[in-house]
Each structure stands twice: as structure tokens, then as C-alpha cells.
Write a protein that holds these residues in place. Structure first.
Motif, mmCIF file in Angstrom:
data_model
loop_
_atom_site.group_PDB
_atom_site.id
_atom_site.type_symbol
_atom_site.label_atom_id
_atom_site.label_comp_id
_atom_site.label_asym_id
_atom_site.label_seq_id
_atom_site.Cartn_x
_atom_site.Cartn_y
_atom_site.Cartn_z
ATOM 1 N N LYS A 47 9.670 -1.701 0.564
ATOM 2 C CA LYS A 47 10.122 -1.268 -0.764
ATOM 3 C C LYS A 47 9.919 0.233 -0.933
ATOM 4 O O LYS A 47 10.779 0.936 -1.470
ATOM 5 C CB LYS A 47 9.331 -2.035 -1.833
ATOM 6 C CG LYS A 47 9.821 -1.817 -3.255
ATOM 7 C CD LYS A 47 8.860 -2.433 -4.279
ATOM 8 C CE LYS A 47 8.593 -3.903 -3.995
ATOM 9 N NZ LYS A 47 7.652 -4.476 -5.000
ATOM 10 N N MET A 48 8.780 0.743 -0.465
ATOM 11 C CA MET A 48 8.478 2.168 -0.573
ATOM 12 C C MET A 48 9.493 3.009 0.191
ATOM 13 O O MET A 48 9.997 4.028 -0.310
ATOM 14 C CB MET A 48 7.071 2.424 -0.037
ATOM 15 C CG MET A 48 6.539 3.824 -0.258
ATOM 16 S SD MET A 48 4.903 4.015 0.504
ATOM 17 C CE MET A 48 3.977 2.735 -0.338
ATOM 18 N N LYS A 86 2.453 -9.140 2.138
ATOM 19 C CA LYS A 86 2.526 -8.326 0.914
ATOM 20 C C LYS A 86 2.553 -6.831 1.258
ATOM 21 O O LYS A 86 3.360 -6.073 0.694
ATOM 22 C CB LYS A 86 1.347 -8.614 -0.008
ATOM 23 C CG LYS A 86 1.344 -7.759 -1.284
ATOM 24 C CD LYS A 86 0.240 -8.158 -2.245
ATOM 25 C CE LYS A 86 0.137 -7.212 -3.437
ATOM 26 N NZ LYS A 86 1.379 -7.153 -4.243
ATOM 27 N N VAL A 87 1.694 -6.414 2.190
ATOM 28 C CA VAL A 87 1.666 -4.989 2.553
ATOM 29 C C VAL A 87 2.987 -4.582 3.188
ATOM 30 O O VAL A 87 3.554 -3.521 2.865
ATOM 31 C CB VAL A 87 0.493 -4.685 3.503
ATOM 32 C CG1 VAL A 87 0.510 -3.211 3.904
ATOM 33 C CG2 VAL A 87 -0.844 -5.014 2.841
ATOM 34 N N LEU A 96 -1.939 2.310 -0.306
ATOM 35 C CA LEU A 96 -2.132 0.894 -0.631
ATOM 36 C C LEU A 96 -3.533 0.436 -0.242
ATOM 37 O O LEU A 96 -4.134 -0.412 -0.908
ATOM 38 C CB LEU A 96 -1.082 0.045 0.081
ATOM 39 C CG LEU A 96 0.386 0.351 -0.245
ATOM 40 C CD1 LEU A 96 1.301 -0.582 0.535
ATOM 41 C CD2 LEU A 96 0.666 0.241 -1.744
ATOM 42 N N SER A 136 5.889 -5.949 2.759
ATOM 43 C CA SER A 136 6.906 -5.949 1.704
ATOM 44 C C SER A 136 6.831 -4.678 0.874
ATOM 45 O O SER A 136 7.859 -4.067 0.541
ATOM 46 C CB SER A 136 6.731 -7.179 0.809
ATOM 47 O OG SER A 136 7.604 -7.129 -0.300
ATOM 48 N N GLU A 137 5.602 -4.242 0.552
ATOM 49 C CA GLU A 137 5.429 -3.010 -0.224
ATOM 50 C C GLU A 137 5.875 -1.789 0.582
ATOM 51 O O GLU A 137 6.443 -0.839 0.034
ATOM 52 C CB GLU A 137 3.968 -2.861 -0.656
ATOM 53 C CG GLU A 137 3.505 -3.869 -1.693
ATOM 54 C CD GLU A 137 4.225 -3.709 -3.023
ATOM 55 O OE1 GLU A 137 4.488 -2.558 -3.434
ATOM 56 O OE2 GLU A 137 4.543 -4.740 -3.650
ATOM 57 N N TRP A 153 -4.944 -7.492 0.562
ATOM 58 C CA TRP A 153 -3.628 -8.102 0.472
ATOM 59 C C TRP A 153 -3.249 -8.737 1.805
ATOM 60 O O TRP A 153 -3.751 -8.361 2.861
ATOM 61 C CB TRP A 153 -2.584 -7.055 0.098
ATOM 62 C CG TRP A 153 -2.806 -6.427 -1.248
ATOM 63 C CD1 TRP A 153 -3.660 -6.845 -2.224
ATOM 64 C CD2 TRP A 153 -2.170 -5.250 -1.754
ATOM 65 N NE1 TRP A 153 -3.587 -6.014 -3.314
ATOM 66 C CE2 TRP A 153 -2.678 -5.024 -3.048
ATOM 67 C CE3 TRP A 153 -1.222 -4.365 -1.253
ATOM 68 C CZ2 TRP A 153 -2.263 -3.952 -3.841
ATOM 69 C CZ3 TRP A 153 -0.807 -3.291 -2.033
ATOM 70 C CH2 TRP A 153 -1.322 -3.102 -3.314
#
Length: 476
Positions: free
Chosen positions: A425-426, A418-419, A403, A421-422, A414
Motif C-alpha cells: 500500500k505504501m 499485515k506488514v 512500521l 500488505s502495508e 504484526w
């Protein structure tokens, strides 16, 4: 269950011809993936995949070079530097740099080999690599460490780039060293580019990167708990044994505490600390401050006020697995082969239900066997011991590095939210991919067994890499 019946030839299979026997760590990593694949139905259903094994086990390139510098006493020193560029089918080579006296080609090949498959599970476009320098940084000044980093990058800069190979930090290479290495690259190449990850926030780094591996292993474990208990349980009230006292262990501990768990242990190479009531965030902060100065846990416990009121027990020369009392969750976050077969039996006897590696190849083959047998012979779902290897559970660090690469390419930064959250999700996507592969190819004979994450992680990642190699003509 790891079924070795009629499979003893796994370790002498013709595909093993690509493995050099004097490299025990690499041999172990190779054996692990071979065992997981051969003990599944993958090759029976898709025979073409078997031909990938001897190809993917050989690095595309190994770079060895001399590194010399002048120490603070004015004496020239020399050390061996390495970069193992293992596989680029999925994207630019990606993997850390380790500065430690234990660095050798076997360890770097094992780490690079693991990195291929770990990076594939992130869902990002990254290949696998690893590198380092056989050096001990303890006791050296900042100026000498800067000279070491510049000397190392003088040669490495010939072989890396934002679209070729993007190293990161690892043991012995933290924010300070990444800064010196980046400065050296910029000077030598006259180019400011996202050639390293783990950079400072003021010059291209990403929020959440320092926390990512520790947070990620906890997010993966939470997904395990949700699946196994159908959402009825969480970290709340769980006793969590963690090994290590470095970056990964520190942030794993902080996230466990945030989620309501009780961290009962941390450790380093000289011993461990045990707390019945739970290690506190203040104690983790003290450890983080002191470890930058290379202090041991024994010194930290004696020197820092955070340990005066909330006392812990320090046990010299021990690891926490058999002395932490009741354990619900075990997170090995130190180094390779840190959980033995006997220690795994001790954890099972202590009530452990979830084991997730924050380190690379943290469990020995004997320990994995213990956990897999406990899972596959469980008389009810509640009795399962669910183990997952590092290529699945500790990919958060390299995932956020990916990222960071994306942010560098876009010249944007970001938000922390946001990071994070990513990252969540990952880790959830990885968990789902691993479970899906386990269900499809690692069929269980016991209806009470949860899917084998050990096999699923190896299978899912292998398929992703193999498909890319077929598509690009690396295997034909």
C-alpha cells in the motif's frame, strides 16, 4: 526531458551558497533536486517554495566523534564516527548507519539529504538522517565487531532516542551489528526502547524488514508496469537486470522470480554474473549465505553446488548493464553512481522500458538524462523508457522501519501478511503521489510521454517537507 536551455545558472544559483564544493556526492544529490524543481512549474506557481532550498540543504546538526577499540591482536585502533541529523520537521530523525571504509561526510550528507525526502514519501512521521563509521569489517571476528559496535554506540547513545533519532542498518551494518548496537544502547542508557530498527524478531523487530527494500522496489516497478500498459502486462516473461548481491538485490531478485520474471544478472564490486535462463532461488540463497562471510561472487560461483547444474557466466570487473543481452527492466541495487551515461545508452539499445533504483542515487546525472530524453521524445507510449529515482522506489526499507517503530510503541507484533500488505500500500501510494506531482508541475510537450517520475518524486517529497517547515517556523 531535462531542459537545461537557459537554466545553466541552476548550478551557480544563489541557493547553492549552502553547498560545500569538496563534497561531490552531496553536491550531486543537491543538484538533482534543484534541477528537478527548477525544470518544473512549482516555483512559478508557488514562489514561496524557492526560499526553502537554502534552508533544507543545511543539516540541523552534524555530530563527529572518535571511536577507539582494541582489536584481536591487542592493538588499539581508531576511526571517525558520524551522525548527520538532517531534518526533523516531519518526525524523529530516521536513517541508516553505514560501516565501510568509503564513509565520509560527503557521502553521509548525500544519503541524509536523500533520506529527508524519501521518508516524507512514505507517508509516515519520520525526518531524515544518516550516520556511520569509516571502518572495514572484513576479516574481523565477531568479538572484535562487538567491541567496535559498543565503542561506536558509547558516543552515539548521547544523541539518539525513540522520539529523537532512530537509526537503522545500512552497508556493513546487518542484523548482527544492530544486535550489538542495541545491546550497547540498552546497557549505557538502562532503557529498552525502539531506538534502532532492523532488530531481531525475538526482541522488537518486524517481519518483512529484511526483505522490505528489495520487495518495495519491485512493487513500485509493478505499479509502473500497470500504469504504462493499462494493466495488460506484469513481470511475467520480463528479463530483469539487477546489480548488487547484498540484501536489497537478493530480495528484489526473489520477488521478481516469484512474480514470473527472469533475473539475468547480479553483481558485486569485483564483477557480475550473467544467466540467459535466469538466476534461481537456490542460487540467491547460496549468495545470501556466502555474502555474510564476505565472499565474492567469483568465489561463490566456484564453491556452491547451486551453480553446478544451472551455470552462470562470471565476468570480472564488469557491471551487467551492457552485457546482459536483451533487458526489459533494470533495477540498480548496489551503490551510488552505478549506471553511467554510456551504460544507460546501452540499456536503451537493449530494449529497457523500466528503470527503478533500489540503491541510493544509483544513476549518474548523465544516465538520468539519457532515460529522460528517451521518455520525453518517445513517438508512442510503448516506446517510453520510464526511470524513477531511489527516493521514490527504494523507500520500502525505511517504510517498514517506520512500521517497526509503530509496533514498538504499541508493544505488539504484526503478522507477515499485515506488514507486507502495508508495504504494498505504501509503495502504491508513493507511486500515485509521484505521478500526481509530475502531472501537475512537470508539464510535458510530447503527448506520448509518460509523466516524469524523476521530477515527480523530487517535487512531491519537497512539497511535503517544505510545508512542514513552513508550519513549524523553520522557514519564514
Amino acid at each position: 526531458m531535462l531542459n537545461r536551455t537557459n537554466k545553466s545558472n541552476i548550478y551557480t544559483n544563489k541557493n547553492m551558497s549552502s553547498v560545500s564544493t569538496p563534497e561531490p556526492e552531496f553536491q550531486q544529490a543537491y543538484n538533482e533536486i534543484v534541477l528537478a524543481l527548477k525544470d518544473s512549474s512549482l516555483f512559478e506557481k508557488h514562489p514561496k517554495y524557492e526560499k526553502v532550498l537554502p534552508i533544507v540543504s543545511v543539516p540541523e546538526r552534524i555530530i563527529q566523534f572518535r571511536v577507539t577499540w582494541e582489536n584481536d591482536q591487542g592493538v588499539q585502533e581508531v576511526a571517525q564516527g558520524y551522525r548527520v541529523q538532517y531534518n526533523s520537521a516531519k518526525g524523529p530523525y530516521k536513517g541508516g548507519l553505514r560501516f565501510h571504509p568509503s564513509v565520509n561526510l560527503s557521502i553521509l550528507k548525500f544519503l541524509g539529504f536523500e533520506q529527508i525526502f524519501k521518508n516524507a514519501l512514505t507517508g509516515l512521521d519520520m525526518g531524515g538522517a544518516k550516520g556511520g563509521l569509516c571502518v572495514d569489517l572484513k576479516g574481523r571476528s565477531d568479538n572484535e565487531i562487538r567491541r567496535i559496535c559498543y565503542a561506536f554506540m558509547r558516543e552515539l547513545s548521547r544523541h539518539i532516542g525513540q522520539d529523537t533519532d532512530v537509526p537503522a542498518g545500512d552497508i556493513g551494518v546487518g542484523g548482527r551489528e544492530i544486535g550489538y548496537l542495541f545491546g550497547a544502547y540498552r546497557s549505557y542508557k538502562n532503557s529498552w526502547e525502539g531506538v534502532l530498527t532492523g532488530k531481531g524478531l525475538n526482541w522488537g523487530g518486524s517481519l518483512i524488514r529484511p526483505e522490505a527494500t528489495g520487495f518495495g522496489v519491485v512493487y513500485f516497478t509493478q505499479a509502473m508496469i500497470d500504469y504504462a500498459t493499462k494493466g495488460k502486462e506484469s513481470f511475467v516473461g520480463k528479463r530483469v537486470a539487477i546489480s548488487g548481491a547484498g540484501n536489497v538485490a537478493q530480495f528484489a531478485a526473489l520477488k521478481v522470480i516469484e512474480l514470473g520474471g527472469t533475473v539475468v544478472s547480479l553483481s558485486d564490486s569485483k564483477g557480475c554474473i550473467i544467466s540467459e535462463t535466469g538466476i534461481t532461488t537456490e542460487q540467491v540463497a547460496a549468495i545470501a549465505e556466502a555474502k555474510i562471510k564476505f565472499q565474492s561472487l567469483e568465489q561463490i560461483v566456484g564453491d556452491y553446488s547451486a551453480f553446478t547444474e544451472n551455470k552462470v557466466k562470471y565476468v570480472a570487473g564488469a557491471r551487467p548493464w551492457t552485457i546482459a543481452g536483451k533487458v526489459d527492466i533494470a533495477l540498480p541495487c548496489a551503490t551510488q553512481n552505478e549506471v553511467s551515461g554510456d551504460e544507460a545508452k546501452g540499456l536503451v539499445a537493449a530494449g529497457v522500458k523500466f528503470v527503478a533504483e533500489g540503491s541510493n542515487m544509483g544513476c549518474t546525472p548523465e544516465a538520468i538524462e539519457v532515460f529522460e530524453i528517451a521518455r520525453s521524445t518517445a513517438k508512442s507510449v510503448e516506446e517510453n523508457v520510464w526511470y524513477v529515482g531511489g527516493k521514490s522506489s527504494n523507500l520500502g526499507g525505511v517504510g517498514v522501519s517506520g512500521l517497526e517503530m509503530a509496533q514498538n510503541s504499541q508493544r505488539v507484533r504484526w503478522t507477515r501478511e499485515k506488514v507486507d500488505s502495508e508495504l504494498k500500500k505504501m509503495m502504491l501510494n508513493c507511486f500515485n503521489d509521484v505521478v500526481k506531482a509530475a502531472k501537475e508541475y512537470a508539464v510535458e510537450s510530447n503527448e506520448n510521454s509518460l509523466p516524469s517520475l524523476f521530477k515527480g518524486g523530487n517535487i512531491a517529497s519537497f512539497i511535503k517537507v517544505a510545508d512542514a517547515m513552513f508550519d513549524q517556523g523553520d522557514v519564514f
